[in-house]
Enzyme design. Structure first.
Site: not given
Length: 328
Positions: A112, A255, A285
Site C-alpha cells: 500500500c 492511503h 482498499n
C-alpha cells in the site's frame, strides 16, 4: 531546474460490488462492513482485465492532461503487488503499449506504500540526472485476484483500480514538488499482512491452492495498532522538515485502508476532517492505487491549486510506511 507534477490519471473498473452483494457471498452485513471500515462498495476488474490494462488507462489520462506523448517518456515505474506476470515486469508491458522505446522500466513492490516509494525513487532519479525529462509513476492493483472470497475479514476490504502521476523536469527556479519525504520499513512484522504462497518460499502446488494460500492474509487488529502511529509519525516529520504547519496543508491524502485509520490519523495530526480526502466508501482498499486515484480526483475536481501543500501518507505490508509533502 525543478520537478513538477505535469499530469495525473486514474481508472477504476465498471463492475461495482456492493456490501449487499457480499451479504450473499459470506456471513456479513452492510452495517458490519460500514461501521468497521467505512466501505460501501468497491470496483472489480473483468476476468480478462489485468493490472497493466488498468495502469495503461490511468497513465494515458495523465499523459493526456500534460499534453505528453508516450514516446517522450524517460522511465516508467509501476507500484503493484499484483503484476500481470512474475516477469516480465508490468512496466515493460506498459512501455510497449505507450510506444516508449527510450524509457527504462521496472516494478516496485511495497504494497500500500508503493506509490509513495515510487514517487520518491522517481523524484530522486530526476534530481540526480536531468536527462530524465518525463517519468510516469503508476500504482495499479487487481486485488480481486488475490482475495479469498470466503474470508469475511478480508474480502470486504479490497478493490481494483489504478492511479498515475507524471513527473516533469522543467526549466525554472521554483522548488520541486516534493518538499520532504520520510519512508520506512520493518520486516519484523512481515507476517501480519502477506500472501503466503506463490513465491520461492512456497511455490504453487495442489496443497497451496486447496488451502487458499495464494490470497491475502491479514491480522487486522495488529495492523491497525501499527498503522496509525506510523503514519502520524512520518507525517509530522515531513511537516517539521519542510517548516509547514498542519494548518497550512490544503489536503491530507492518506492511503484508503480503513475509515477508522483515516480519522484517527487526522485527529492526531490535528487536521479537520474536511481537509482529509476520502473515497474509501466507493472503492475500498486498492493498495498501491489508492493515493494515485485520490490525487487525480482532487486535481480534476479543482480541490487543489498550484502552490498548495498536499500531504500523502500510507502504510502497508512489509511492513512499509511513510509520508510525502508535496507542493502542487
Amino acid at each position: 531546474m525543478s520537478i513538477r507534477i505535469a499530469g495525473t490519471g486514474s481508472y477504476v473498473p465498471d463492475k461495482v460490488l456492493t456490501n449487499a452483494d457480499l451479504e450473499k457471498m459470506v456471513e456479513t452485513s452492510d452495517e458490519w462492513i460500514r461501521t468497521r471500515t467505512g466501505i460501501q462498495e468497491r470496483r472489480i476488474a473483468a476476468p480478462d482485465q489485468a493490472t497493466s490494462d488498468m495502469a495503461y488507462i490511468a497513465g494515458s489520462r495523465a499523459l493526456e492532461m500534460a499534453g505528453v506523448k508516450g514516446e517522450e517518456l524517460s522511465a516508467i515505474i509501476v507500484a503493484t503487488i499484483t503484476p500481470d506476470h512474475v516477469f516480465p515486469g508490468t512496466g515493460c508491458l506498459l512501455q510497449k503499449r505507450f510506444g516508449a522505446p527510450g524509457a527504462f522500466c521496472f516494478d516496485l513492490e511495497a504494497a500500500c506504500s508503493g506509490l509513495l516509494y515510487s514517487l520518491e525513487v522517481a523524484y530522486s532519479l530526476m534530481r540526480v540526472n536531468r536527462k530524465y525529462k518525463y517519468v510516469l509513476v503508476c500504482g495499479a492493483e487487481k486485488l480481486s485476484c488475490i482475495t479469498d472470497w470466503t474470508d469475511r475479514n478480508t474480502c470486504v476490504l479490497f478493490g481494483d483500480g489504478a492511479g498515475a502521476v507524471l513527473l516533469e523536469n522543467v526549466d525554472d527556479d521554483q522548488p520541486g514538488c516534493v518538499l520532504a519525504s520520510d519512508l520506512h520499513a520493518d520486516g519484523n512484522y512481515g507476517d501480519i499482512l502477506l500472501m503466503p504462497a506463490g513465491g520461492s518460499r512456497m511455490p504453487a502446488s495442489e496443497e497451496s491452492v486447496r488451502e487458499r494460500m495464494h490470497s491475502i492474509r491479514m491480522a487486522g487488529k495488529e495492523t491497525f495498532k501499527l498503522a496509525v502511529p506510523s503514519m502520524v509519525s512520518a507525517s509530522r516529520k515531513v511537516l517539521e522538515e519542510a517548516g509547514v504547519a498542519p494548518s497550512e496543508v490544503k489536503l491530507v491524502i492518506p492511503h484508503q485502508a480503513n475509515q477508522r485509520i483515516i480519522h484517527a490519523v487526522a485527529q492526531r495530526l490535528d487536521v479537520p476532517e474536511d481537509r482529509v480526502y476520502e473515497n474509501i466508501s466507493h472503492y475500498g482498499n486498492t493498495s498501491a492505487a489508492s493515493i494515485g486515484i485520490c490525487l487525480d480526483e482532487v486535481v480534476r475536481n479543482g480541490l487543489i491549486e498550484r502552490g498548495d501543500y498536499v500531504l500523502l501518507t500510507a502504510f502497508g505490508g512489509g511492513l512499509t510506511w511513510g509520508a510525502l509533502l508535496l507542493k502542487y
